[in-house]
Every structure is written in structure tokens, then in C-alpha cells.
Design a protein around this motif. Structure first.
Motif, short mmCIF file in Angstrom:
data_model
loop_
_atom_site.label_atom_id
_atom_site.label_comp_id
_atom_site.label_asym_id
_atom_site.label_seq_id
_atom_site.Cartn_x
_atom_site.Cartn_y
_atom_site.Cartn_z
N CYS A 1 0.85 -1.19 0.00
CA CYS A 1 0.00 0.00 0.00
C CYS A 1 0.89 1.24 0.00
O CYS A 1 1.92 1.27 0.69
N PRO A 2 0.55 2.28 -0.78
CA PRO A 2 1.34 3.52 -0.74
C PRO A 2 1.43 4.06 0.67
O PRO A 2 0.51 3.90 1.48
N SER A 3 2.54 4.71 0.97
CA SER A 3 2.72 5.23 2.32
C SER A 3 1.80 6.41 2.59
O SER A 3 1.41 7.14 1.67
N PRO A 4 1.41 6.61 3.84
CA PRO A 4 0.44 7.66 4.18
C PRO A 4 1.00 9.06 3.90
O PRO A 4 2.21 9.30 3.95
N ILE A 5 0.08 9.98 3.64
CA ILE A 5 0.43 11.38 3.46
C ILE A 5 -0.42 12.20 4.42
O ILE A 5 -1.64 12.06 4.45
N VAL A 6 0.23 13.06 5.19
CA VAL A 6 -0.45 13.97 6.11
C VAL A 6 -0.40 15.37 5.50
O VAL A 6 0.67 15.93 5.30
N PHE A 7 -1.57 15.91 5.19
CA PHE A 7 -1.66 17.22 4.54
C PHE A 7 -2.03 18.32 5.52
O PHE A 7 -2.86 18.13 6.41
N ASP A 8 -1.42 19.46 5.31
CA ASP A 8 -1.90 20.71 5.87
C ASP A 8 -3.16 21.11 5.09
O ASP A 8 -3.39 20.62 3.98
N LEU A 9 -3.96 22.00 5.64
CA LEU A 9 -5.19 22.42 4.96
C LEU A 9 -5.02 23.78 4.27
O LEU A 9 -5.08 23.88 3.04
N PHE A 10 -4.75 24.82 5.04
CA PHE A 10 -4.71 26.17 4.49
C PHE A 10 -3.35 26.47 3.86
O PHE A 10 -2.31 26.23 4.46
N GLY A 11 -3.40 26.97 2.64
CA GLY A 11 -2.18 27.20 1.88
C GLY A 11 -1.78 26.00 1.05
O GLY A 11 -0.83 26.07 0.28
N VAL A 12 -2.52 24.89 1.21
CA VAL A 12 -2.26 23.68 0.43
C VAL A 12 -3.56 23.26 -0.28
O VAL A 12 -3.63 23.28 -1.51
N ASN B 1 -11.83 29.28 0.29
CA ASN B 1 -11.55 29.24 -1.16
C ASN B 1 -10.72 28.00 -1.51
O ASN B 1 -9.49 28.01 -1.45
N VAL B 2 -11.40 26.94 -1.90
CA VAL B 2 -10.76 25.65 -2.17
C VAL B 2 -9.96 25.70 -3.47
O VAL B 2 -10.38 26.34 -4.45
N ASP B 3 -8.82 25.01 -3.50
CA ASP B 3 -8.05 24.81 -4.73
C ASP B 3 -8.55 23.52 -5.38
O ASP B 3 -8.21 22.42 -4.92
N PRO B 4 -9.35 23.61 -6.45
CA PRO B 4 -9.94 22.39 -7.02
C PRO B 4 -8.91 21.42 -7.59
O PRO B 4 -9.14 20.20 -7.58
N SER B 5 -7.77 21.92 -8.06
CA SER B 5 -6.75 21.02 -8.60
C SER B 5 -6.17 20.14 -7.51
O SER B 5 -5.85 18.96 -7.74
N MET B 6 -6.07 20.67 -6.30
CA MET B 6 -5.57 19.87 -5.19
C MET B 6 -6.60 18.84 -4.75
O MET B 6 -6.25 17.71 -4.40
N VAL B 7 -7.85 19.21 -4.76
CA VAL B 7 -8.89 18.24 -4.39
C VAL B 7 -8.94 17.09 -5.40
O VAL B 7 -9.08 15.93 -5.02
N ARG B 8 -8.78 17.42 -6.68
CA ARG B 8 -8.73 16.36 -7.70
C ARG B 8 -7.55 15.42 -7.44
O ARG B 8 -7.67 14.20 -7.59
N LEU C 1 -16.50 24.62 7.40
CA LEU C 1 -15.93 23.95 6.23
C LEU C 1 -16.45 22.52 6.09
O LEU C 1 -16.70 22.04 4.97
N ASP C 2 -16.61 21.84 7.21
CA ASP C 2 -17.13 20.47 7.18
C ASP C 2 -18.53 20.43 6.57
O ASP C 2 -18.87 19.50 5.83
N ALA C 3 -19.34 21.42 6.89
CA ALA C 3 -20.70 21.48 6.36
C ALA C 3 -20.72 21.83 4.88
O ALA C 3 -21.60 21.39 4.13
N ARG C 4 -19.74 22.59 4.43
CA ARG C 4 -19.73 23.06 3.04
C ARG C 4 -19.03 22.09 2.10
O ARG C 4 -19.43 21.97 0.94
N HIS C 5 -17.99 21.42 2.56
CA HIS C 5 -17.15 20.60 1.68
C HIS C 5 -17.13 19.15 2.15
O HIS C 5 -16.39 18.79 3.07
N GLY C 6 -17.93 18.32 1.50
CA GLY C 6 -18.05 16.92 1.91
C GLY C 6 -16.77 16.13 1.78
O GLY C 6 -16.56 15.15 2.51
#
Length: 208
Positions: free
Chosen positions: A3-14, A88-95, A121-126
Motif C-alpha cells: 500500500c502507498p505510504s500515508p500522506i499527512v496534509f496541511d489544509l490552508f495554503g495547500v 476558497n478551495v483549490d480544485p486542482s488539489m482536491v482532484r 468547512l465540514d458542512a460546506r465541503h463533503g
């Protein structure tokens, strides 16, 4: 196949774009404050808000320096405008996140975020609830990056879920990256999607 190794992401600015200067100006106008002084107080008090203090306590502290006080209605208005400015979500990152999940990459979130903004944000972005195996929010942990306890909490949990895997960390903040690297966490400072994708490919190959 491993399995690919886990990735921990920051939220804002990423994954979500940072608040802009005009947003700060609108908040200052709503508060009835000078933009420069308001902005300084806004950021000075932000770590406590991220760690879980109430909106009332946060805006009271922000208003203290310019000598302002806010009633409950004004606190709610400031909180709502502040929440909107961080959405303001970055759609390319969500993809890219969806692509990683299709490859069975375990995804985690480690963010400095006040409770009202997390709820908003939880309510707006599933996708925030859908894509991440676990979310480590400063407002729930009571600690915020770059505090060592924030990394210890998140990465100990990830290691427990994925024994032997080398978890990776992505954040845009130099101080957060420095703290993570000081703990020997494999880290990438986010400065754009293309560079991140190249780093992920290289780190995948290094672990094969």
C-alpha cells in the motif's frame, strides 16, 4: 503490492487557499478598526483561537488593542465573515486527493483551525470528511503547529494505523516544515501542484 505510504496534509495554503489582504480589510471595516492595527492583533491572537478558545474570547482579544469591544451580534458577524474568507478551495488539489485515494493512498489532515471554521468547512465541503482516514484539528487537540505535541499526536496515530510505513507531510509553512524535519518526518514545503507531484513520485520510488 504494498500500500502507498500515508500522506499527512496541511489544509490552508495547500488544499484551501489562504485568506487575502482584501478579506482582512473587510474584517477591519466590520470591526470599525484600522486595517494595520487590526491585522496585527488578528494574527497575534490567532494561535489561541486555533487551539480552541471561543469566538467571543478571540474577537475580544483582537479588539482589546485598538480599544474595541464587540457584542454577541458583532462576534457572530465577524466569525461568519472570517469563516468565509478561509473557504476558497483549490480544485486542482482536491482532484489530486481523489486520485491518491483511487490508488489506495492513506490520507490524513493536520491543520491549525478554530472550531467555528472547522464546523463551517465540514458542512460546506463533503470531501473533508470523505477523503481523510483521520483529521487532526488544533481546536480539538488543544495544540497547534509548529508545537511538537501537534506532530507527536498526529504521527503517533498514523504510525499505529500503518506499522512500518514512512508517513509523509505536506505543508506550506517554513516553520512547520522545519519543526517536522526536526522530528525526522519526511516533509515537503508546498509551493505548487507540479512540484508536489514530482516530490511524491520521487518519495514513492525511494520507498520501493
Amino acid at each position: 503490492m504494498a500500500c502507498p505510504s500515508p500522506i499527512v496534509f496541511d489544509l490552508f495554503g495547500v488544499l484551501i487557499r489562504k485568506q487575502r489582504s482584501p478579506d482582512q480589510d473587510r474584517l477591519a471595516e466590520l470591526a470599525g478598526a484600522d486595517s494595520t492595527g487590526f491585522s496585527a492583533a488578528y494574527w497575534q491572537e490567532r494561535p489561541n483561537y486555533d487551539r480552541g478558545c471561543s469566538p467571543g474570547a478571540y474577537w475580544s482579544a483582537v479588539g482589546a488593542s485598538p480599544g474595541l469591544s464587540f457584542n454577541q451580534g458583532k462576534v457572530e458577524q465577524l466569525t461568519a465573515l472570517d469563516n468565509e474568507s478561509w473557504s476558497n478551495v483549490d480544485p486542482s488539489m482536491v482532484r489530486m486527493l481523489y486520485e491518491l485515494r483511487r490508488c489506495d493512498t492513506p490520507l490524513y489532515l493536520l491543520s491549525n483551525i478554530p472550531d467555528p471554521l472547522f464546523t463551517f468547512l465540514d458542512a460546506r465541503h463533503g470531501w473533508l470528511a470523505e477523503l481523510f482516514e483521520q483529521r487532526f484539528m488544533s481546536c480539538e487537540m488543544g495544540v497547534a503547529k509548529p508545537e511538537i505535541a501537534a506532530f507527536d499526536t498526529a504521527f503517533a496515530s498514523v504510525a499505529q494505523r500503518h506499522p512500518g510505513a514512512v508517513a509523509r507531510f505536506v505543508d506550506d509553512s517554513p516553520s512547520n516544515i522545519a519543526a517536522a524535519r526536526g522530528l525526522s518526518i519526511v516533509s515537503h514545503r508546498y509551493q505548487g501542484l507540479a512540484a508536489l507531484q514530482a516530490w511524491l513520485r520521487d518519495s514513492d520510488e525511494a520507498q520501493e
